[in-house]
Design an enzyme around this catalytic site. Structure first.
Site, short mmCIF file in Angstrom:
data_model
loop_
_atom_site.label_atom_id
_atom_site.label_comp_id
_atom_site.label_asym_id
_atom_site.label_seq_id
_atom_site.Cartn_x
_atom_site.Cartn_y
_atom_site.Cartn_z
CB SER A 39 19.13 5.56 -7.19
OG SER A 39 18.50 4.39 -6.71
CG ASP A 40 21.78 5.95 -0.96
OD1 ASP A 40 21.45 4.76 -0.69
OD2 ASP A 40 22.40 6.67 -0.16
CD1 TRP A 41 18.11 -0.17 -0.94
CD2 TRP A 41 19.75 0.68 -2.20
NE1 TRP A 41 18.74 -1.22 -1.60
CE2 TRP A 41 19.74 -0.72 -2.38
CE3 TRP A 41 20.68 1.42 -2.92
CZ2 TRP A 41 20.63 -1.39 -3.22
CZ3 TRP A 41 21.57 0.76 -3.77
CH2 TRP A 41 21.54 -0.63 -3.90
CB THR A 42 14.11 5.47 -1.31
OG1 THR A 42 14.87 6.09 -0.26
CG2 THR A 42 13.70 4.09 -0.87
CB ALA A 43 18.46 8.58 -3.96
#
Ligand code: BGC
Length: 758
Positions: free
Chosen positions: A227-231
């Protein structure tokens, strides 16, 4: 590598769920009892951002070489150079203990105002895909992984974590996915990072069609999706969709959610095992590369200088460059002493050293006297005093060099630009300096296209130096003095005005959605189709020498789709100095069943030529180079027929064309269905073959109904027949019911059976 299935068989449910969620901001969860080490990831599109404290996402990182950003290196159009950068990045990653670099980013520059364009390669998917492939191959050839990002349709920073990109299937396939597709198929990045945004209403992190159907099944992606960071919003839905690793960690509640879902039978244990296997394969692959040691900081600094010189684009030159016989130089602008070499946000590198452009210029300028004036402040304030001081210096010199950097408050990750302009003070400064000193060169440090209408006429030359990396200051000096010959070509169009740009009326969106209403017409595809003048076209870039092109040749003017065709052109350096030329090959479809851009880039090569030297450039084109994505078939179709192959020095400087004919080896399956129109039946080769008698009946009936004698030509020709051609066959057959062997619906079904039997 240990046997992955054996390890999976020994893992508890808890361990599996934990492996699929980060342990820290930058590491995965190790499982000591089974000998599973952690995987260490770090940002890395143009340098390694190794944060010492793995629990922190903060900017302070260990020193590493800051190369030019992607928007710059793309202008080198140099696959071999990208490969070399990749190898250098990998060496640094190894020395800094990093397993996977989080890059490159291949999102398409849909609008020039996207704040993150500096991290992306191009407005063209072919160029972006090719360059990303080389960078990935370079990095991974040394045993370090990559993360191809941000998948997909992450084309603006405005509301980037929630906005839904509303994009039709053909546009997605032809514009926004191919760079990912090429890189996955040709380079197999170890990981792919999903985007923050939604695509057609579904978060990219939960998008099964993107993550599983297309990426893993259709393209054969073997690594894991991070995931992108916190996606990630719903961990279980994301896992089910194909999102293997959630970052950052720790996220104990997410781990528990996965455990609970499997225990409750809501998440298939097999899907979890599949994610675990994918992650484990990469962890053990990474472990095969021993980490530690030191990297060649000075060697990489030199490489960064070479990359910068090959990436900068000489946009305008009335002959003032290269500088000769100058004795008094007025250097103007803060960016001459404070190099603007990278953008704000997650890609921010802590450089090993930074070359100040002013110092580097001094080294190249021999005995010339050089002054420096600040020109503009660090903020947006207006400072007439600084302009007045610069004007005095410019007037007193033989030449003025204006170093203008677009400030980070105007351009960064996290927000989009409000306009295409430099600051008001910078524009006023350029205008004032050029008014008193016609021999003025403007050197720009921007991450993306800027408008120049208010000042370009006064400038003798403009060099786009981009976010040029830590050694860019020296590269500027090399180019200004002709120690290096400019060879960069624009990987993005410079428009005249923001209002001219393709997405202007469909950006930034409203009510949480941004409609990609311009469809496949992005970048030069749009400007070409609209015949819209631009400031500098895609592919443009000047040199200190001149290149002559022969007429292009093809291996065969008629070729089968499965064979493709080879294009050749002789390029000669007819100037006095050595230089490099980027030969660009575009394809134009002479007649297509769908709307297509006037031309599309399908091949390129960079050649280095001594004065007088000629080289033959050979560029192969496969059937995909002629194809469009047909939503009816759900696949790429290269239609039989004529195409023009255009060979040029830029998208607007086509030096020669050759017409070819593509032959389709396999007939396409018919797409005719019950409600297809008469025109669709006649356009379809199989349909045309079976509809004959029914068509004759329709024509006869049309003559009867719409008139005989003098009107007959009209009835059969342009008027009534055109009207009838647009009608669905069952409706049309209602008119001719009398002469039909069965009811209209049954006749159509009978025809369809014949079509699909063939
Ligand atoms: C960015 C990614 C980056 C990640 C980790 C995110 O905000 O969108 O590109 O890799 O942070 O820093």
């Amino acid at each position: 590598m240990p046997d992955i299935d054996t390890i999976v068989a020994q893992m508890t449910l808890q361990e599996k769920a934990a492996l699929c969620t980060g342990a820290t901001a930058w590491t995965t969860t190790p499982i000591e009892r089974l000998g599973v080490p952690e995987l260490f990831v770090a940002d890395g599109p143009h340098g390694v951002r190794r944060v010492p404290d793995t629990n922190s996402m903060a900017i302070g990182a260990l020193p590493a070489t800051c190369f030019p950003t992607a928007s710059a290196m793309a202008c080198s159009w140099d696959r071999a150079l990208l490969l070399q950068i990749g190898q250098a990045l990998a060496e640094e990653a190894i020395a800094l203990g990093v397993d996977v670099l989080l890059g490159p980013g291949v999102n398409i520059k849909r609008t020039p105002v996207c704040g993150r364009n500096f991290e992306y390669f191009s407005e063209d998917p072919y160029l972006a895909g090719e360059l990303a492939t080389s960078l990935i191959v370079g990095i991974q050839s040394r045993g370090v992984g990559t993360s191809l990002k941000h998948y997909a349709a992450n084309n603006q920073e405005y509301q980037r974590m929630t906005i839904s990109a509303e994009v039709d299937q053909r546009t997605l396939r032809e514009l926004y996915l191919p760079a990912f597709e090429t890189a996955v198929k040709k380079a197999q990045p170890w990981t792919v990072m999903c985007a923050y945004n939604r695509v057609n209403g579904v978060y990219a992190s939960e998008h099964r069609e993107l993550l599983t159907d297309i990426l893993k099944e259709e393209w054969g992606f073997e690594g894991f999706v991070v995931s992108d960071w916190t996606a990630v919003h719903d961990r279980v839905t994301a896992l089910r969709a194909g999102l293997d690793l959630e970052m950052p960690g720790p996220r104990p509640r997410r781990v528990q959610a996965v455990v609970d879902a499997v225990q409750a039978g809501e998440l298939d244990g097999g899907a979890l095992d599949e994610a675990v296997r994918r992650i484990l394969r990469i962890i053990f692959k990474a472990a095969e590369t021993p980490k530690g040691g030191v990297f060649d900081a000075s060697g990489h600094h030199n490489l960064a200088r070479q990359v910068a010189a090959e990436s900068m684009v000489l946009l305008k030159n009335d002959g003032i460059l290269p500088l000769r016989n100058v004795s008094r130089i007025a250097v103007i602008g803060r960016a001459a002493v404070e190099a603007h070499y990278q953008g704000g946000g997650s890609s921010h590198i802590n450089p090993t050293q930074v070359d100040a452009p002013f110092d580097e210029l001094r080294k190249r300028a021999g005995s010339a006297q050089i002054s420096h004036s600040e020109g503009y402040p660090i903020d947006a304030s207006s400072r007439p005093d600084l302009i007045a001081e610069a004007v005095v210096a410019a007037q007193a010199a033989d030449v003025a060099l204006l170093y203008i950097a677009l400030p980070t408050f105007k351009e960064s990750e996290g927000y989009d630009r409000a306009d295409l302009d430099l600051t008001g003070q910078q524009v006023a400064l350029i205008q004032a300096a050029t008014a008193v000193q016609p021999r003025t060169v403007v050197i720009l440090n921007t991450g993306s296209a800027v408008a120049m209408n208010d000042w370009i006429d006064g400038a003798a030359a403009v060099l786009e130096a981009w976010m040029m990396g830590q050694a860019g200051g020296g590269a500027i000096a090399d180019l200004l003095f002709g120690v290096a010959n400019p060879s960069g070509k624009l990987a993005e169009t410079f428009p005249l005005r923001l209002a001219d740009t393709p997405a202007y009326l469909n950006y930034p969106g409203e009510a949480g959605q941004v409609r990609y209403g311009e469809g496949i017409f992005v970048g030069y595809r749009y400007y070409d189709a609209k015949e819209q003048p631009v400031l500098f076209p895609f592919g443009h870039g000047l040199s200190y020498t001149t290149f002559a092109y022969s007429a292009p040749r093809v291996s065969s003017p008629t070729f089968r789709d499965v064979d493709g065709v080879l294009v050749e052109v002789d390029v000669t350096n007819i100037g006095a100095v050595a230089g490099q030329e980027v030969v660009q090959v575009y394809v134009h479809d002479c007649a297509a069943g769908v709307q297509r851009p006037p031309k599309e880039l399908k091949g390129f090569a960079k050649v280095a030529l001594q004065p007088g030297e000629t080289q033959t450039v050979a560029i192969p084109l496969d059937s995909r180079a002629f194809a469009f994505f047909d939503t009816g078939y759900g696949g790429w179709i290269a239609e039989a027929g004529e195409f023009d192959i255009l060979v040029g020095a830029s998208s607007a400087d086509i030096r020669g064309a050759v017409r070819v004919t593509l032959q389709a080896t396999a007939p396409l399956p018919s797409l005719l269905k019950r409600m297809s129109t008469l025109r669709q039946w006649l356009d379809d080769p199989t349909g045309r073959a079976v509809i004959g008698p029914v068509y004759e009946l329709i024509k006869a009936r049309a003559l009867e109904t719409f008139g005989a004698g003098e009107d007959a030509a009209h009835a059969e020709g342009l008027g009534a027949m055109h009207f009838l051609l647009g009608m669905p066959l069952p409706d049309l057959l209602e008119f001719v019911e009398d002469g039909l062997p069965a009811a209209p619906g049954a006749v159509v079904d009978g025809l369809l059976q014949q079509v699909h039997r063939r």
